[in-house]
Design a protein around this motif. Structure first.
Motif, mmCIF file in Angstrom:
data_model
loop_
_atom_site.group_PDB
_atom_site.id
_atom_site.type_symbol
_atom_site.label_atom_id
_atom_site.label_comp_id
_atom_site.label_asym_id
_atom_site.label_seq_id
_atom_site.Cartn_x
_atom_site.Cartn_y
_atom_site.Cartn_z
ATOM 1 N N ALA A 96 78.364 50.005 28.863
ATOM 2 C CA ALA A 96 79.062 49.394 30.109
ATOM 3 C C ALA A 96 78.189 48.717 31.023
ATOM 4 C CB ALA A 96 79.691 50.767 30.969
ATOM 5 N N TRP A 97 76.910 49.310 31.128
ATOM 6 C CA TRP A 97 75.978 48.635 32.186
ATOM 7 C C TRP A 97 75.460 47.244 31.539
ATOM 8 C CZ3 TRP A 97 74.435 48.691 37.002
ATOM 9 C CH2 TRP A 97 73.354 48.147 37.252
ATOM 10 N N ALA A 98 75.522 47.243 30.155
ATOM 11 C CA ALA A 98 75.240 45.935 29.763
ATOM 12 C C ALA A 98 76.288 45.065 30.097
ATOM 13 C CB ALA A 98 74.887 45.963 28.073
ATOM 14 N N PHE A 99 77.661 45.279 29.646
ATOM 15 C CA PHE A 99 78.645 44.435 29.991
ATOM 16 C C PHE A 99 78.822 44.086 31.378
ATOM 17 C CE2 PHE A 99 79.964 45.226 25.803
ATOM 18 C CZ PHE A 99 80.967 44.013 25.363
ATOM 19 N N THR A 100 78.413 45.063 32.448
ATOM 20 C CA THR A 100 78.285 44.735 33.725
ATOM 21 C C THR A 100 77.342 43.595 34.236
ATOM 22 O OG1 THR A 100 79.371 46.883 34.141
ATOM 23 C CG2 THR A 100 78.719 45.776 36.039
ATOM 24 N N ARG A 101 76.320 43.806 33.772
ATOM 25 C CA ARG A 101 75.217 43.165 34.241
ATOM 26 C C ARG A 101 74.699 41.991 33.472
ATOM 27 N NH1 ARG A 101 72.958 43.136 38.673
ATOM 28 N NH2 ARG A 101 71.135 42.392 37.988
ATOM 29 N N GLY A 106 79.520 36.200 22.267
ATOM 30 C CA GLY A 106 80.494 37.060 21.474
ATOM 31 C C GLY A 106 80.744 38.462 22.055
ATOM 32 N N ALA A 107 80.624 38.402 23.604
ATOM 33 C CA ALA A 107 80.908 39.563 24.289
ATOM 34 C C ALA A 107 82.345 39.989 24.167
ATOM 35 C CB ALA A 107 80.712 39.424 25.865
ATOM 36 N N PRO A 108 83.227 38.999 24.244
ATOM 37 C CA PRO A 108 85.105 39.556 24.067
ATOM 38 C C PRO A 108 85.076 40.144 22.717
ATOM 39 C CG PRO A 108 84.662 37.328 24.853
ATOM 40 C CD PRO A 108 83.442 37.617 24.533
ATOM 41 N N VAL A 109 84.623 39.675 21.602
ATOM 42 C CA VAL A 109 84.674 40.366 20.411
ATOM 43 C C VAL A 109 83.942 41.715 20.467
ATOM 44 C CG1 VAL A 109 84.336 40.240 17.717
ATOM 45 C CG2 VAL A 109 84.834 38.051 19.393
ATOM 46 N N LEU A 110 83.011 41.978 20.851
ATOM 47 C CA LEU A 110 82.109 43.078 21.119
ATOM 48 C C LEU A 110 82.819 44.147 21.931
ATOM 49 C CD1 LEU A 110 79.718 44.771 20.147
ATOM 50 C CD2 LEU A 110 78.430 44.004 22.079
ATOM 51 N N TYR A 111 83.609 43.849 23.024
ATOM 52 C CA TYR A 111 84.269 44.621 23.747
ATOM 53 C C TYR A 111 85.345 45.125 23.066
ATOM 54 C CZ TYR A 111 86.579 45.714 28.198
ATOM 55 O OH TYR A 111 87.069 46.899 29.335
ATOM 56 N N LEU A 112 86.188 44.217 22.434
ATOM 57 C CA LEU A 112 87.272 44.841 21.394
ATOM 58 C C LEU A 112 86.849 45.700 20.398
ATOM 59 C CD1 LEU A 112 90.378 44.538 20.807
ATOM 60 C CD2 LEU A 112 89.792 42.569 19.280
ATOM 61 N N ALA A 113 85.614 45.314 19.824
ATOM 62 C CA ALA A 113 85.237 46.323 18.795
ATOM 63 C C ALA A 113 85.090 47.745 19.408
ATOM 64 C CB ALA A 113 84.064 45.775 18.235
ATOM 65 N N ILE A 114 84.590 47.733 20.467
ATOM 66 C CA ILE A 114 84.374 49.022 21.172
ATOM 67 C C ILE A 114 85.519 49.865 21.578
ATOM 68 C CG2 ILE A 114 83.104 50.109 23.301
ATOM 69 C CD1 ILE A 114 80.902 47.948 23.187
ATOM 70 N N VAL A 115 86.542 49.285 22.098
ATOM 71 C CA VAL A 115 87.784 50.092 22.696
ATOM 72 C C VAL A 115 88.768 50.035 21.409
ATOM 73 C CG1 VAL A 115 87.225 49.187 25.084
ATOM 74 C CG2 VAL A 115 88.825 47.853 23.725
ATOM 75 N N SER A 155 82.952 60.724 18.788
ATOM 76 C CA SER A 155 82.589 59.890 19.526
ATOM 77 C C SER A 155 83.201 58.586 19.423
ATOM 78 C CB SER A 155 81.340 59.473 19.326
ATOM 79 O OG SER A 155 80.352 60.717 19.570
ATOM 80 N N LEU A 156 84.057 58.212 18.389
ATOM 81 C CA LEU A 156 84.935 56.927 17.847
ATOM 82 C C LEU A 156 85.839 56.994 19.281
ATOM 83 C CD1 LEU A 156 84.997 56.564 14.214
ATOM 84 C CD2 LEU A 156 83.608 55.457 15.666
ATOM 85 N N TRP A 157 86.215 58.237 19.632
ATOM 86 C CA TRP A 157 87.229 58.215 20.665
ATOM 87 C C TRP A 157 86.652 58.583 21.991
ATOM 88 C CZ3 TRP A 157 91.706 61.847 18.271
ATOM 89 C CH2 TRP A 157 92.443 60.919 17.404
ATOM 90 N N ALA A 158 85.715 59.037 22.071
ATOM 91 C CA ALA A 158 85.180 59.418 23.398
ATOM 92 C C ALA A 158 84.471 58.537 23.963
ATOM 93 C CB ALA A 158 84.267 60.712 23.306
ATOM 94 N N MET A 159 83.469 57.648 23.225
ATOM 95 C CA MET A 159 82.743 56.491 23.711
ATOM 96 C C MET A 159 83.558 55.448 24.385
ATOM 97 S SD MET A 159 81.766 53.414 22.884
ATOM 98 C CE MET A 159 79.833 52.506 23.169
ATOM 99 N N PRO A 160 84.478 55.144 23.816
ATOM 100 C CA PRO A 160 85.513 53.979 24.265
ATOM 101 C C PRO A 160 85.831 54.426 25.707
ATOM 102 C CG PRO A 160 85.887 53.866 22.114
ATOM 103 C CD PRO A 160 85.114 55.330 22.448
ATOM 104 N N LEU A 161 86.207 55.660 25.914
ATOM 105 C CA LEU A 161 86.840 56.055 26.982
ATOM 106 C C LEU A 161 85.675 56.054 28.244
ATOM 107 C CD1 LEU A 161 89.045 57.454 28.697
ATOM 108 C CD2 LEU A 161 88.668 59.704 27.823
ATOM 109 N N VAL A 162 84.585 56.554 27.847
ATOM 110 C CA VAL A 162 83.245 56.586 28.702
ATOM 111 C C VAL A 162 82.904 55.102 29.211
ATOM 112 C CG1 VAL A 162 80.988 57.223 29.005
ATOM 113 C CG2 VAL A 162 82.447 58.720 27.860
#
Length: 280
Positions: A96-101, A106-115, A155-162
């Motif tokens: 989250a800090w990396a995406f904020t700062r 490829g950020a949109p693709v990585l964002y989708l892969a995370i959530v 963590s596959l469910w918990a990490m995207p929520l965090v």
């Protein structure tokens, strides 16, 4: 026309308020009644899980506390939830800090892969993980059936929520504090530890508790990935329901409910603490 609108406005407001109150009461009853029924059944003196109960007793609480199988399942659940909380919080906060700062290719693709795992059915994830690791060995040992694999799976469910929660928290952070720290010559890691973490501590703790509660409640992936020694409390409850549905099952349910309610109460306290300074 104007006078008619003014006359009907208070009536419409009262009707809307009554409808909202009725909905809240209905929702609260829908949630609380099953919990109260389970609580009553946990004090049953009978041998079968049924309602209404025929007598009151603490027998099943004693049996639950003295049962190695139930205690092992409870400890497994707590250990796996704690491991999931640590892993999901560390990775989710960092992402989250990396995406904020930063802005990167490829950020949109990585964002989708995370959530995207957050929206995947648990049975799909569990089956895929089970098939992948069923024949894999790491340092001569199979991770299948170990609590570590369950932690990674949860963590596959918990990490995207965090990640989603902390991204929102970081975007409310006063960036002037961060920029001032950089202007004074602080390195990024020091800025994050000494400026960002203290400012967002309640949000981080709330996200960590959410991850803990998600892992503690998760059943499907644990059912696929645990064995007799690593099975969690929800898995043992399901097996007990299929074999011998005694009031001990209600005791296990209330133990799990108490842990979840405690976590949610802490989240509510932390959220209130975080919002109070912003309201001033």
């Amino acid at each position: 026309m104007s006078s008619l609108a003014h006359a009907s406005s208070p009536l419409g407001g009262r009707l809307l308020q009554l409808a909202g109150t009725a909905f809240c009461i209905t929702l609260a009853a829908y949630i609380l009644v099953p919990i109260l029924v389970t609580l009553v059944m946990s004090f049953s003196g009978g041998q079968q899980l049924r309602f209404p109960i025929t007598g009151w007793s603490l027998k099943w609480y004693g049996d639950f506390a003295s049962s190695p199988q139930w205690m092992r399942a409870l400890m497994n659940s707590l250990a796996i939830a704690a491991g999931t909380m640590v892993l999901a919080t560390c990775t989710g906060v960092a992402a989250a800090w990396a995406f904020t700062r930063h802005r990167f290719f490829g950020a949109p693709v990585l964002y989708l892969a995370i959530v995207v795992p957050l929206f995947m059915p648990g049975v799909v994830l569990a089956l895929g993980i089970a098939m992948t690791f069923s024949r894999v060995e790491i340092f001569g040992a199979s991770p299948f059936g170990s609590p570590y694999l369950v932690i990674l799976s949860h963590s596959l469910w918990a990490m995207p929520l965090v990640f989603l929660l902390m991204e929102a928290v970081f975007r409310t952070l006063d960036q002037r504090l961060v920029e001032a720290a950089f202007d004074l010559g602080a390195r990024p890691l020091r800025v994050f530890i000494e400026v960002v973490l203290p400012s967002c501590l309640s949000g981080i703790l709330s996200s960590a508790l959410f991850a803990f509660v998600i892992s503690l409640n998760e059943f499907i992936m644990a059912l696929f990935l645990t064995d007799r020694d690593s099975q969690t409390l929800p898995v043992l409850m399901w097996l007990s329901l299929r074999s011998a549905a005694t009031p001990q099952l209600a005791v296990a349910s209330m133990t799990l409910t108490a842990a979840v309610l405690l976590g949610l109460a802490l989240i509510a306290i932390l959220t209130t603490t975080r919002l109070r300074p912003q309201a001033r």
